[in-house]
Structures are given as C-alpha cells and as structure tokens.
Design a protein around this motif. Sequence first.
Motif, PDB file in Angstrom:
ATOM      1  N   ALA A 127       0.836  -1.202   0.000  1.00 45.98           N
ATOM      2  CA  ALA A 127       0.000   0.000   0.000  1.00 45.98           C
ATOM      3  C   ALA A 127       0.869   1.250   0.000  1.00 45.98           C
ATOM      4  N   PHE A 128       1.947   1.228   0.753  1.00 46.53           N
ATOM      5  CA  PHE A 128       2.823   2.399   0.830  1.00 46.53           C
ATOM      6  C   PHE A 128       3.469   2.710  -0.516  1.00 46.53           C
ATOM      7  N   ILE A 129       3.947   1.681  -1.217  1.00 43.24           N
ATOM      8  CA  ILE A 129       4.620   1.918  -2.499  1.00 43.24           C
ATOM      9  C   ILE A 129       3.639   1.925  -3.673  1.00 43.24           C
ATOM     10  N   GLY A 130       2.358   1.683  -3.387  1.00 45.58           N
ATOM     11  CA  GLY A 130       1.364   1.671  -4.456  1.00 45.58           C
ATOM     12  C   GLY A 130       1.543   0.516  -5.421  1.00 45.58           C
ATOM     13  N   ASN A 131       1.903  -0.642  -4.911  1.00 38.61           N
ATOM     14  CA  ASN A 131       2.156  -1.800  -5.766  1.00 38.61           C
ATOM     15  C   ASN A 131       0.840  -2.427  -6.221  1.00 38.61           C
ATOM     16  N   VAL A 132       0.607  -2.431  -7.519  1.00 40.24           N
ATOM     17  CA  VAL A 132      -0.641  -2.977  -8.066  1.00 40.24           C
ATOM     18  C   VAL A 132      -0.454  -4.402  -8.577  1.00 40.24           C
ATOM     19  N   ASP A 133       0.699  -4.993  -8.291  1.00 40.57           N
ATOM     20  CA  ASP A 133       1.041  -6.269  -8.926  1.00 40.57           C
ATOM     21  C   ASP A 133       1.350  -7.353  -7.898  1.00 40.57           C
ATOM     22  N   ARG A 134       0.424  -7.538  -6.940  1.00 40.77           N
ATOM     23  CA  ARG A 134       0.541  -8.646  -5.992  1.00 40.77           C
ATOM     24  C   ARG A 134      -0.846  -9.293  -5.876  1.00 40.77           C
ATOM     25  N   SER A 135      -1.347  -9.738  -7.007  1.00 40.30           N
ATOM     26  CA  SER A 135      -2.727 -10.197  -7.075  1.00 40.30           C
ATOM     27  C   SER A 135      -2.820 -11.711  -6.919  1.00 40.30           C
ATOM     28  N   TRP A 136      -4.050 -12.197  -6.862  1.00 39.65           N
ATOM     29  CA  TRP A 136      -4.282 -13.638  -6.826  1.00 39.65           C
ATOM     30  C   TRP A 136      -3.790 -14.299  -8.108  1.00 39.65           C
ATOM     31  N   ARG A 137      -3.913 -13.604  -9.211  1.00 34.89           N
ATOM     32  CA  ARG A 137      -3.482 -14.178 -10.484  1.00 34.89           C
ATOM     33  C   ARG A 137      -1.963 -14.197 -10.611  1.00 34.89           C
ATOM     34  N   ASP A 152       9.560  -8.473  -7.989  1.00 40.07           N
ATOM     35  CA  ASP A 152       8.867  -7.743  -9.057  1.00 40.07           C
ATOM     36  C   ASP A 152       8.077  -6.540  -8.542  1.00 40.07           C
ATOM     37  N   HIS A 153       8.799  -5.447  -8.299  1.00 38.18           N
ATOM     38  CA  HIS A 153       8.165  -4.218  -7.822  1.00 38.18           C
ATOM     39  C   HIS A 153       8.188  -3.112  -8.870  1.00 38.18           C
ATOM     40  N   GLY A 154       8.410  -3.481 -10.120  1.00 36.20           N
ATOM     41  CA  GLY A 154       8.509  -2.478 -11.175  1.00 36.20           C
ATOM     42  C   GLY A 154       7.223  -1.734 -11.462  1.00 36.20           C
ATOM     43  N   ALA A 155       6.082  -2.290 -11.026  1.00 37.80           N
ATOM     44  CA  ALA A 155       4.797  -1.624 -11.274  1.00 37.80           C
ATOM     45  C   ALA A 155       4.396  -0.696 -10.136  1.00 37.80           C
ATOM     46  N   SER A 156       5.259  -0.523  -9.147  1.00 33.65           N
ATOM     47  CA  SER A 156       4.951   0.374  -8.031  1.00 33.65           C
ATOM     48  C   SER A 156       5.417   1.795  -8.353  1.00 33.65           C
ATOM     49  N   TYR A 174      -5.409   2.837  -1.084  1.00 34.78           N
ATOM     50  CA  TYR A 174      -4.922   1.664  -1.802  1.00 34.78           C
ATOM     51  C   TYR A 174      -6.046   0.638  -1.930  1.00 34.78           C
ATOM     52  N   ASP A 175      -6.196   0.079  -3.119  1.00 35.79           N
ATOM     53  CA  ASP A 175      -7.248  -0.904  -3.382  1.00 35.79           C
ATOM     54  C   ASP A 175      -6.754  -2.298  -2.991  1.00 35.79           C
ATOM     55  N   VAL A 176      -7.362  -2.864  -1.958  1.00 35.38           N
ATOM     56  CA  VAL A 176      -6.924  -4.172  -1.458  1.00 35.38           C
ATOM     57  C   VAL A 176      -7.713  -5.332  -2.046  1.00 35.38           C
ATOM     58  N   ASP A 177      -8.720  -5.049  -2.850  1.00 37.04           N
ATOM     59  CA  ASP A 177      -9.634  -6.102  -3.283  1.00 37.04           C
ATOM     60  C   ASP A 177      -8.928  -7.264  -3.972  1.00 37.04           C
ATOM     61  N   ASP A 178      -7.883  -6.963  -4.744  1.00 39.69           N
ATOM     62  CA  ASP A 178      -7.240  -8.000  -5.543  1.00 39.69           C
ATOM     63  C   ASP A 178      -5.932  -8.492  -4.932  1.00 39.69           C
ATOM     64  N   HIS A 179      -5.561  -7.969  -3.779  1.00 40.84           N
ATOM     65  CA  HIS A 179      -4.281  -8.347  -3.176  1.00 40.84           C
ATOM     66  C   HIS A 179      -4.350  -9.772  -2.639  1.00 40.84           C
ATOM     67  N   VAL A 180      -3.320 -10.546  -2.926  1.00 42.08           N
ATOM     68  CA  VAL A 180      -3.343 -11.968  -2.604  1.00 42.08           C
ATOM     69  C   VAL A 180      -3.378 -12.238  -1.103  1.00 42.08           C
TER      70      VAL A 180
END
Length: 275
Positions: A127-137, A152-156, A174-180
């Motif tokens: 949430a702090f770094i705004g990482n959108v790439d830690r999803s269930w998928r 893999d933090h390149g999308a933050s 921060y949107d937590v809905d998709d976070h694994v």
Amino acid sequence: MLPLVTAVRYVTPLREGGSLPGIVEADDLGTYVMKFHGAGQGRKALVAEVIAGELGRRLGLRVPSLVVIDLDPLIGRHEPDPDVQDLLKASTGWNLGVDYLPRSFGFDPLGWEVDAAFASRVLWFDAFIGNVDRSWRNPNLLVWHGDVWLIDHGASLIFHHAWANAARLFSGPYDVDDHVLTPRATELAAAEAEFAPRVTEDLLREIVALVPDAWLDGEPGFDGPDAVRDAYVEILLKRAAEPRVWLPSLDVAVNRPRTASRRGANRPGWLGGPA
C-alpha cells in the motif's frame, strides 16, 4: 550506488512476464535475473524495483539482493529468438540484476498459508509503495527454503510516470480487493505502527542514492539526477507522514468471500461444477 557487476553469460530468457527478463551469469560468480532498461516498461521500472525493493529489505521483508549489471549484447549472440536479440541490443550498458533463487517456486495462496503478521506487513508495504502487482493471479511471491520472498516491484511508484500529477496519483486509498494476502492481513494497525516510524528522510535518501544516475538523467522537468532523487524522497516522506489517507480499510475486504478463486471454480458444468 548498488554493486556493479558485468554479465559474462546469457543463460536463458524468462517468458513468464511481458518484459522478457533473462537469467545471466556475472563476473562475481553470481546468477541473476536481469531486467532490461530497453524493455517496454523502460528504466522507470528499474528505478521502482530499486527503491521499493531496498525499502522492503530495510523494513525487514525478504527481497532478493539487487545489483547493477553491465551488459555487452554480444554475450547473447547465440540466442536464436530475434526478440531477445533486439532486447539485448536495446539494453547495452547498465541494467538491473535480481539475485536468482534456484529451485524456488511460486507462492500459491491455496497451498501455502502465511501468518497474519507477515500478511499485514506485506500489505502495508504494498500500500505504501502503491504496488498494483501482488494479485491472486500473479502474487509475485516466491517460496525459497521455506520462506516467502517478495519480487517484481517495477509496477509500483506509479506517480513517476506523470510527475506533474504525482501528488494526486499517489494520494488515494490503496485498493486491497485483488491483493493476494488481504484475507490474512488482520493486523494492519500493528504493521503500520512498526513500519511508518521507520520510513525517515535519512532512510529514503540512503535508498534513492542506490539508483544509478543513468536511470534518472534526462527526466523532463528536473535539473538532474539529484533533483529527481529529491522528488522521490519528498513524495514518499509525505506519504509516510499521512498513513490514514492511503491506508486501506480491511473491514469489508478481509471478510469478502472469494468464491471465484476457489480451486475448481471454473470447471465446466459437465464435470459437475466446482469441487
């Protein structure tokens, strides 16, 4: 700056991601996953990898060590894939190396359980770094020797793609809905109390100093690499001082059923539906 090594052997491309990273061996006898400045995401993805990854490490999370790799594209001259050849030629010079974790495997939330403290710490960090790439998928977590490692933090740090609107882009919750790890992150307040005071100006300046000038030079609107570093520090320091603006509320998300993620949820009807 990060340690500098020279690539001596291109081993194989990794085709799981869109940026086509490759495994290389270097003159320090290390093996690395090399991420290229000539890839589609460009050098800003490498900057995000360094700042986010080194911050995570200093907060006590497991992140593979990072180096700068000097690349001569001739080391991949026997690679038959023309896309790889083009990428190597476009990435002459300094690229990012991530320590290769041999025999690691991808984290599966259905088969590997983590405790609430760890899940909460990772969620706070993302949430702090705004990482959108830690999803269930695509969790971007590896299990190695029984521990979970963050990669893999390149999308933050998405704000650095539009500096003029950085404050607005990085101010919302921060949107937590998709976070694994959302279902397990029930101790977010404790993670905040542990991490937020540790994100200081001195720490951030230490981290941004690790980014090579070559990846910051020529940034529009800035006088030079040091000015870009100052901008990262200013934005991240402000974010650390105002956690409740962006810190998510988990009251709904933690208890939300995730039926779509259950094993077998997408089985065809003639097999009898979900197991």
